[in-house]
Design an enzyme around this catalytic site. Structure first.
Site, PDB file in Angstrom:
ATOM      1  N   TYR A 155      47.099  40.173  36.462  1.00 39.28           N
ATOM      2  CA  TYR A 155      48.449  39.970  35.931  1.00 39.28           C
ATOM      3  C   TYR A 155      48.463  39.824  34.406  1.00 39.28           C
ATOM      4  CZ  TYR A 155      49.861  38.919  40.795  1.00 39.28           C
ATOM      5  OH  TYR A 155      50.108  38.971  42.141  1.00 39.28           O
ATOM      6  N   LYS A 184      40.850  35.918  24.293  1.00 36.77           N
ATOM      7  CA  LYS A 184      41.341  35.491  25.604  1.00 36.77           C
ATOM      8  C   LYS A 184      40.350  34.524  26.244  1.00 36.77           C
ATOM      9  CE  LYS A 184      41.925  36.879  30.348  1.00 36.77           C
ATOM     10  NZ  LYS A 184      41.658  37.890  31.371  1.00 36.77           N
ATOM     11  N   ASP A 198      38.149  30.322  41.860  1.00 44.39           N
ATOM     12  CA  ASP A 198      39.349  30.749  42.558  1.00 44.39           C
ATOM     13  C   ASP A 198      40.490  30.514  41.583  1.00 44.39           C
ATOM     14  OD1 ASP A 198      40.195  31.884  45.141  1.00 44.39           O
ATOM     15  OD2 ASP A 198      41.631  30.248  45.067  1.00 44.39           O
ATOM     16  N   SER A 199      41.162  31.560  41.252  1.00 46.89           N
ATOM     17  CA  SER A 199      42.187  31.446  40.221  1.00 46.89           C
ATOM     18  C   SER A 199      43.413  32.241  40.611  1.00 46.89           C
ATOM     19  CB  SER A 199      41.648  31.932  38.873  1.00 46.89           C
ATOM     20  OG  SER A 199      41.152  33.250  38.975  1.00 46.89           O
ATOM     21  N   GLY A 210      35.945  41.937  36.971  1.00 49.04           N
ATOM     22  CA  GLY A 210      36.570  41.317  35.808  1.00 49.04           C
ATOM     23  C   GLY A 210      36.161  39.861  35.665  1.00 49.04           C
ATOM     24  N   LYS A 211      36.197  39.134  36.779  1.00 48.84           N
ATOM     25  CA  LYS A 211      35.786  37.729  36.760  1.00 48.84           C
ATOM     26  C   LYS A 211      34.302  37.605  36.418  1.00 48.84           C
ATOM     27  CE  LYS A 211      38.989  35.627  40.076  1.00 48.84           C
ATOM     28  NZ  LYS A 211      39.079  34.893  41.355  1.00 48.84           N
TER      29      LYS A 211
END
Length: 206
Positions: free
Chosen positions: A167, A188, A74-75, A18-19
């Site tokens: 999330y 988004k 990094d999230s 996804g990233k």
């Protein structure tokens, strides 16, 4: 003055599909050929940091050993009523199930953990939250740059939408009524924490 990036190969220090999809869409317009750490067969380093920046640098430094400039992300989700948790442990709350890999993470369970903790605090609990994204760029010779972005919002329940990941189905950005998993991915990408961080990166190195 920050060192500038020239068009060429850029290693994305992540195995999260996804990233990777989001970051690849962001860097390719600048002439960067994005390849993933997985494409190069690089291992996933252990993320032992206690902040987003520390973990982002761990991943980028590891990937820069490939000889290419490396970009890592990094999230995570920080929930006000939970003292900023899950924070750097955002992915860990989605325990791996059955087999290793992002596909094995149970994000519904993770969302349920957050909701369960909020529900215990009563109906008037503060549901504000934010997504944070820290990007680390590391050159093979050791030069480094770190930038951070965020998007403020609140949490909803039950989860809604199937367009996002992690999330996203329970996060509603400030000023919106749809979750990150209900809105068009391009929308988004334009307003997300990752877009905010990337705008700062672009200003610095492109």
């Amino acid at each position: 003055m920050t060192r500038k990036l020239t068009p060429g190969k850029l290693v994305l220090a992540s195995h999260n599909k996804g990233k990777l999809k989001e970051i690849r869409a962001l860097v390719e317009p600048y002439g960067m050929e994005a390849i993933s750490a997985a494409d190069l067969g690089l291992p996933e380093p252990e993320e032992t940091g206690t902040t987003f920046a520390e973990n982002a640098l761990i991943k980028a430094r590891s990937a820069a050993a490939s000889g290419y400039v490396a970009l890592s992300d990094d999230s995570g989700l920080q929930v006000a009523a939970l003292g900023g948790r899950p924070g750097v442990y955002t992915a860990d709350w989605a325990e791996r199930q059955w087999f290793e890999g992002e596909a094995g993470r149970d994000w519904y369970m993770a969302m349920g953990k957050v909701e369960g903790m909020l529900a215990e605090m009563g109906p008037d609990v503060d549901r504000s939250a934010r997504f944070v994204c820290t990007l680390a760029l590391v050159w093979p010779d050791g030069e480094e740059l770190v930038v951070e972005g965020e998007v403020q919002g609140s949490l909803t329940w039950p989860p809604r939408g199937a367009l996002g990941f992690g999330y996203d189905p329970v996060f509603v950005a400030k000023g919106m009524d749809q979750t990150f998993a209900e809105i068009d991915p391009e929308h988004k990408h334009a307003i997300s924490h990752r877009a905010d961080a990337f705008a700062k990166l672009v200003k610095a190195v492109f």
